[in-house]
Design an enzyme around this catalytic site. Sequence first.
Site, short mmCIF file in Angstrom:
data_model
loop_
_atom_site.label_atom_id
_atom_site.label_comp_id
_atom_site.label_asym_id
_atom_site.label_seq_id
_atom_site.Cartn_x
_atom_site.Cartn_y
_atom_site.Cartn_z
N LEU A 119 0.80 -1.22 0.00
CA LEU A 119 0.00 0.00 0.00
C LEU A 119 0.84 1.27 0.00
CD1 LEU A 119 -2.93 -0.94 2.41
CD2 LEU A 119 -3.00 -0.71 -0.06
N CYS A 137 3.18 -1.14 8.90
CA CYS A 137 1.76 -0.84 8.67
C CYS A 137 0.92 -2.10 8.49
CB CYS A 137 1.60 0.06 7.45
SG CYS A 137 2.49 1.62 7.59
N HIS A 138 1.42 -3.03 7.67
CA HIS A 138 0.63 -4.23 7.37
C HIS A 138 1.42 -5.52 7.51
CE1 HIS A 138 -1.33 -0.85 5.27
NE2 HIS A 138 -2.37 -1.35 5.90
N GLY A 139 2.68 -5.44 7.93
CA GLY A 139 3.44 -6.64 8.24
C GLY A 139 4.19 -7.29 7.09
N PRO A 152 1.34 -9.24 3.17
CA PRO A 152 0.41 -9.02 2.07
C PRO A 152 1.00 -8.43 0.79
CG PRO A 152 0.15 -7.29 3.67
CD PRO A 152 1.15 -8.27 4.25
#
Length: 173
Positions: A119, A137-139, A152
């Site tokens: 992202l 933020c999202h790993g 992701p």
Amino acid sequence: MAEAITATEPTRRDFLYLATAAVGAVGVGATVWPLISQMSPDASTLAAGTLEVDIAGVPVGQIMTVKWRGKPIFISHRTPVEIKTAEDTPLNELKDPATDQSRVQKPEWLVVIGICTHLGCVPLGHEGPYHGWFCPCHGSVYDTSGRIRQGPAPANLVVPPYRFAAETKLVIG
């Protein structure tokens, strides 16, 4: 009897047709040239397209971050252990398979755009289980070659166009 072919002399009208066409072509060229020329990028844009970086001061094992075209660029001076680990990683373990050799020009230097491919966050260096980059933020987890290993993110960190202008001078763009 065969008819003789006679060549007619050019007339004044022929000359006027040619002269009119030539003036028209020059007029079209003079009109179109500024239109085409204004579509070219100006000097400041061209200057922003490349970035020269002196990498002499980057110690082994450290990451330098510079800005190119508004994006962070990570320049990692990799250790022999990081290089060996990246080269020995089996491609079947990778989400986006790419050899380490295809991502670097010199094994000791890795140059990637520091934007997570999930992202658009900026990952942290020397983090995560593979000691590459970790996006908090999202790993998403990247290895020391900037390849996605967990999380992701769908793709590896992007390698920008770059070249070595000298042993310690890098030109990005």
